[in-house]
Design an enzyme around this catalytic site. Structure first.
Site, mmCIF file in Angstrom:
data_model
loop_
_atom_site.group_PDB
_atom_site.id
_atom_site.type_symbol
_atom_site.label_atom_id
_atom_site.label_comp_id
_atom_site.label_asym_id
_atom_site.label_seq_id
_atom_site.Cartn_x
_atom_site.Cartn_y
_atom_site.Cartn_z
ATOM 1 N N ARG A 1 29.757 40.069 27.838
ATOM 2 C CA ARG A 1 29.755 40.069 29.312
ATOM 3 C C ARG A 1 29.324 41.460 29.814
ATOM 4 O O ARG A 1 28.197 41.643 30.230
ATOM 5 C CB ARG A 1 31.142 39.668 29.841
ATOM 6 C CG ARG A 1 31.149 39.233 31.297
ATOM 7 C CD ARG A 1 31.175 40.383 32.292
ATOM 8 N NE ARG A 1 32.370 41.229 32.130
ATOM 9 C CZ ARG A 1 32.518 42.400 32.729
ATOM 10 N NH1 ARG A 1 31.573 42.878 33.512
ATOM 11 N NH2 ARG A 1 33.601 43.132 32.512
ATOM 12 N N GLU B 1 39.055 45.512 40.037
ATOM 13 C CA GLU B 1 37.789 46.253 39.980
ATOM 14 C C GLU B 1 37.877 47.530 40.822
ATOM 15 O O GLU B 1 38.443 47.535 41.911
ATOM 16 C CB GLU B 1 36.653 45.356 40.503
ATOM 17 C CG GLU B 1 35.300 45.985 40.285
ATOM 18 C CD GLU B 1 34.178 45.243 41.002
ATOM 19 O OE1 GLU B 1 34.452 44.265 41.718
ATOM 20 O OE2 GLU B 1 33.020 45.673 40.847
ATOM 21 N N HIS C 1 34.574 53.123 31.207
ATOM 22 C CA HIS C 1 33.105 53.273 31.242
ATOM 23 C C HIS C 1 32.754 54.711 30.869
ATOM 24 O O HIS C 1 33.519 55.634 31.091
ATOM 25 C CB HIS C 1 32.534 52.866 32.608
ATOM 26 C CG HIS C 1 32.270 51.394 32.684
ATOM 27 N ND1 HIS C 1 31.134 50.818 32.177
ATOM 28 C CD2 HIS C 1 33.032 50.375 33.173
ATOM 29 C CE1 HIS C 1 31.180 49.504 32.364
ATOM 30 N NE2 HIS C 1 32.327 49.200 32.963
HETATM 31 C C1 LIG Z 1 31.983 45.902 37.744
HETATM 32 C C2 LIG Z 1 31.257 44.679 37.164
HETATM 33 O O1 LIG Z 1 30.777 44.742 36.084
HETATM 34 S S1 LIG Z 1 31.229 43.285 38.082
HETATM 35 C C3 LIG Z 1 30.284 42.180 37.176
HETATM 36 C C4 LIG Z 1 30.467 40.821 37.719
HETATM 37 N N1 LIG Z 1 29.483 39.918 37.168
HETATM 38 C C5 LIG Z 1 28.278 39.753 37.733
HETATM 39 O O2 LIG Z 1 27.914 40.325 38.754
HETATM 40 C C6 LIG Z 1 27.441 38.756 37.022
HETATM 41 C C7 LIG Z 1 26.010 38.773 37.472
HETATM 42 N N2 LIG Z 1 25.924 38.422 38.875
HETATM 43 C C8 LIG Z 1 25.257 37.340 39.340
HETATM 44 O O3 LIG Z 1 24.679 36.560 38.599
HETATM 45 C C9 LIG Z 1 25.260 37.151 40.816
HETATM 46 O O4 LIG Z 1 25.504 38.386 41.445
HETATM 47 C C10 LIG Z 1 26.323 36.107 41.268
HETATM 48 C C11 LIG Z 1 25.952 34.732 40.725
HETATM 49 C C12 LIG Z 1 27.704 36.478 40.810
HETATM 50 C C13 LIG Z 1 26.365 36.038 42.807
HETATM 51 O O5 LIG Z 1 25.045 35.954 43.247
HETATM 52 P P1 LIG Z 1 24.688 35.856 44.820
HETATM 53 O O6 LIG Z 1 25.424 34.744 45.422
HETATM 54 O O7 LIG Z 1 23.201 35.833 44.888
HETATM 55 O O8 LIG Z 1 25.300 37.179 45.497
HETATM 56 P P2 LIG Z 1 24.896 38.690 45.330
HETATM 57 O O9 LIG Z 1 24.761 39.018 43.893
HETATM 58 O O10 LIG Z 1 23.759 39.067 46.205
HETATM 59 O O11 LIG Z 1 26.164 39.437 45.966
HETATM 60 C C14 LIG Z 1 27.418 39.285 45.446
HETATM 61 C C15 LIG Z 1 28.299 38.519 46.386
HETATM 62 O O12 LIG Z 1 29.556 38.370 45.736
HETATM 63 C C16 LIG Z 1 30.574 38.908 46.557
HETATM 64 N N3 LIG Z 1 31.598 39.427 45.673
HETATM 65 C C17 LIG Z 1 31.693 40.621 45.105
HETATM 66 N N4 LIG Z 1 32.799 40.676 44.372
HETATM 67 C C18 LIG Z 1 33.406 39.491 44.482
HETATM 68 C C19 LIG Z 1 34.579 38.958 43.968
HETATM 69 N N5 LIG Z 1 35.348 39.678 43.178
HETATM 70 N N6 LIG Z 1 34.909 37.710 44.278
HETATM 71 C C20 LIG Z 1 34.108 36.983 45.100
HETATM 72 N N7 LIG Z 1 32.970 37.430 45.603
HETATM 73 C C21 LIG Z 1 32.635 38.679 45.307
HETATM 74 C C22 LIG Z 1 29.877 39.962 47.387
HETATM 75 O O13 LIG Z 1 30.632 40.281 48.500
HETATM 76 C C23 LIG Z 1 28.583 39.250 47.695
HETATM 77 O O14 LIG Z 1 28.854 38.287 48.663
HETATM 78 P P3 LIG Z 1 27.936 38.094 49.986
HETATM 79 O O15 LIG Z 1 26.611 37.641 49.485
HETATM 80 O O16 LIG Z 1 28.655 37.066 50.759
HETATM 81 O O17 LIG Z 1 27.879 39.424 50.657
HETATM 82 C C1 LIG Z 2 34.197 43.293 35.588
HETATM 83 C C2 LIG Z 2 34.576 44.601 36.067
HETATM 84 C C3 LIG Z 2 35.971 44.693 36.369
HETATM 85 C C4 LIG Z 2 34.064 45.720 35.219
HETATM 86 O O1 LIG Z 2 33.442 45.539 34.216
HETATM 87 C C5 LIG Z 2 34.342 47.070 35.664
HETATM 88 O O2 LIG Z 2 34.917 47.255 36.716
HETATM 89 O O3 LIG Z 2 33.955 47.994 34.950
#
Ligand SMILES: CC(=O)SCCNC(=O)CCNC(=O)[C@H](O)C(C)(C)COP(=O)(O)OP(=O)(O)OC[C@H]1O[C@@H](n2cnc3c(N)ncnc32)[C@H](O)[C@@H]1OP(=O)(O)O
Ligand SMILES: CC(C)C(=O)C(=O)O
Length: 515
Positions: free
Chosen positions: A16, A146, A209
């Site tokens: 992930r 987060e 990180h």
């Molecule tokens: C710190 C980390 O590593 S977090 C990693 C989390 N994993 C990922 O991001 C996986 C890869 N991401 C993706 O494939 C995409 O971003 C998806 C499918 C999750 C969402 O895609 P999209 O709907 O196109 O949204 P986009 O990426 O532009 O923006 C993220 C949206 O999630 C929302 N969001 C952020 N964190 C969260 C959360 N914890 N719970 C719910 N929604 C959240 C944001 O506010 C934003 O919403 P908005 O469009 O209403 O403003």
């Molecule tokens: C998924 C989230 C919590 C993450 O990887 C981070 O915050 O570093």
């Protein structure tokens, strides 16, 4: 130092967070293979294999992993990150067959209000609603806070409000990320102790990180503060500068803390190589535990000390990790390095031969820095076979060229029994031009016979390196005798020229005998 025998749970997130390394994308069968290696070979306690909702490919990958894990009774160890999005993530996860959601909640006030545009109360209510829905689906919930590191620094009352609001729910683990890698070990201790004091009976994971190259140190600070769960990735893959690498974390937990994990460290190297190949992210040669060079002694003094009660070994014995100590060959080698390599090859040399081989390796190393063990048999054979041949014919200087659309040319100056001769010639190749110029000196200038080249064989040591030494063996016939000489050099033409000069010295001896 530290807590004796403390048990640490490892959650590996190569599939992930590791996949959030720029340029990395695993296809489903690669994810399945890595998940199997993590759970069955390395025996990590838990694996996070994807984020929900990302794509059809991710759905397929999670489903494949869960089908396999269910057959092995390992399903409870497979986790997927999900969002606070009502039923959407839970349903996505449920359909894959996965049983654990790692719910991404906001661990700092600014993320809550600025990204989600929610009040803390609204966000907490949304989280609780997802937790209840997951409960109904019999899905276990772990919660990520987060940006917790910013949260606990700048808005601790927000962090506590969230924790207090969730501690009576079914949430199994609270996972505290240093999302932007901003903490140092002293801060980790300070903030983790705050958390432990307020929530003494709660299971806390720490997720580091590496932005300041402090991920491993911070992980250890977390353990010192009483944290029982750590997140790692293979090779330290992960968003931006990556996460804490499992191999280093494992070694330090064991050697510095006497901590207990379930990790089978003898498999760390092999699994690192698989992830290197599937991710395309090359492991730096000096990366602890898994880097190519980290068990190689280069300096002669170190190799010598290894022979004297292992004076240059620490607790990181390569065999622990399925690896082997190596001794580099090059200009910093002494006899001890060379003897260790010869032993490995089953070769034994007397003192005189050892001296000659050592001198030769230093001379070669001076030109090219590194000589490999595969080069060694050629070097030994080269030095021993022709070491006694005189130097009546010396190559003083030469020039060979290769230009597109033009015939290769060679100009050379040689000394034969103290007299210098110079000649030039064109040829079909650089070496052909070189030999034609020589032939002119022998046949035209000196009126002598020149040997006939009957065979020319080039060998490179196994390993496929483009910078490896080339061995050229040339067979000549002269006065009904056959001479076979070899030359060794990083450059093929130079190797052939060396073999040729040896041949000229051999026939000079014959020529003098026949006079
Ligand atoms: C710190 C980390 O590593 S977090 C990693 C989390 N994993 C990922 O991001 C996986 C890869 N991401 C993706 O494939 C995409 O971003 C998806 C499918 C999750 C969402 O895609 P999209 O709907 O196109 O949204 P986009 O990426 O532009 O923006 C993220 C949206 O999630 C929302 N969001 C952020 N964190 C969260 C959360 N914890 N719970 C719910 N929604 C959240 C944001 O506010 C934003 O919403 P908005 O469009 O209403 O403003
Ligand atoms: C998924 C989230 C919590 C993450 O990887 C981070 O915050 O570093």
């Amino acid at each position: 130092m530290g807590k004796e025998g403390v048990k640490i749970e490892i959650m590996d997130t190569t599939l992930r967070d590791g996949e959030q390394t720029s340029g990395v994308s695993f296809v489903p069968h690669e994810k399945l293979m890595i998940a199997r290696l993590l759970l069955e070979d390395l025996k990590v306690d838990r694996v996070e294999v994807a984020s929900a909702r990302v794509s059809d490919g991710e759905f397929e990958a999670v489903k494949m992993i869960c089908d396999w894990a269910a057959r092995r009774n390992l399903l409870h160890k497979v986790e997927v990150l999900g969002f606070v999005d009502g039923h959407t993530s839970v349903d996505w996860i449920q359909r894959t067959g996965c049983r654990v959601i790692n719910l991404l909640c906001k661990g700092s006030l600014k993320h809550c209000t600025q990204q989600l545009k929610k009040t803390p109360e609204e966000h907490l209510a949304d989280i609780i609603s997802v937790v209840h829905y997951a409960d109904e689906q019999d899905i276990t919930v772990n919660v990520y806070l987060e940006d917790w590191s910013n949260g606990i620094k700048d808005s601790p009352e927000y962090v506590f409000q969230l924790m207090d609001g969730l501690k009576e729910t079914s949430v199994k683990r609270f996972m505290l990320p240093d999302t932007l890698g901003i903490l140092n070990p002293l801060q980790v201790i300070e903030y983790m102790r705050k958390m432990k004091k307020r929530y003494p009976n709660t299971h806390l994971d720490f997720h580091a990180h590496n932005d300041y190259d402090l991920a491993v140190s911070n992980v250890l600070a977390a353990v010192l503060s009483g944290v029982k769960g750590l997140h790692t990735t293979i090779n330290g893959l992960g968003e931006r500068a990556g996460n804490a690498p499992l191999a280093s974390v494992q070694a330090i937990l064991k050697d510095h803390f006497n901590a207990v994990t379930n990790i089978d460290e003898s498999r760390l190297n092999d699994v690192s190589r698989v992830v290197e190949s599937y991710s395309g992210i090359v492991i730096p040669a000096n990366k602890p535990i898994v880097g190519e060079n980290v068990f190689t002694q280069v300096a002669g003094v170190h190799a010598d000390g290894d022979n004297k009660n292992n004076l240059y070994c620490n607790d990181l014995l390569p065999e622990r990790f399925g690896r082997k100590r190596e001794y580099a060959l090059g200009k910093t080698s002494g006899k001890a390095n060379i003897r260790k390599n010869l032993e490995d090859l089953g070769l034994e040399l007397d003192e005189d031969a050892m001296r000659k081989v050592t001198e030769r390796i230093i001379e070669l190393g001076d030109k090219k820095e590194l000589v490999t063990q595969e080069d060694l048999p050629y070097i030994v054979s080269d030095v021993l076979k022709h070491g006694a041949v005189g130097e009546k014919v010396k190559l003083k200087s030469y020039f060979v060229n290769l230009a597109h659309g033009l015939k290769p040319m060679a100009t050379l100056k040689i000394e034969i029994n103290g007299k210098e001769y110079e000649e030039s010639s064109g040829g079909d190749g650089q070496y052909d031009a070189f030999v034609r110029a020589l032939r002119k000196i022998y046949k035209v200038t000196l009126g002598r016979k020149f040997p006939m080249l009957t065979n020319y064989a080039v060998t490179i040591p196994p390993g496929g390196r483009t910078d490896a030494f080339v061995q050229t063996v040339i067979t000549w016939s002269y006065d009904e005798q056959v001479f076979r000489t070899r030359g060794l050099d990083a450059d093929q033409t130079e190797a052939a020229i060396k073999a040729t000069m040896k041949m000229l010295n051999l026939i000079e001896d014959e020529y003098e005998k026949s006079k």
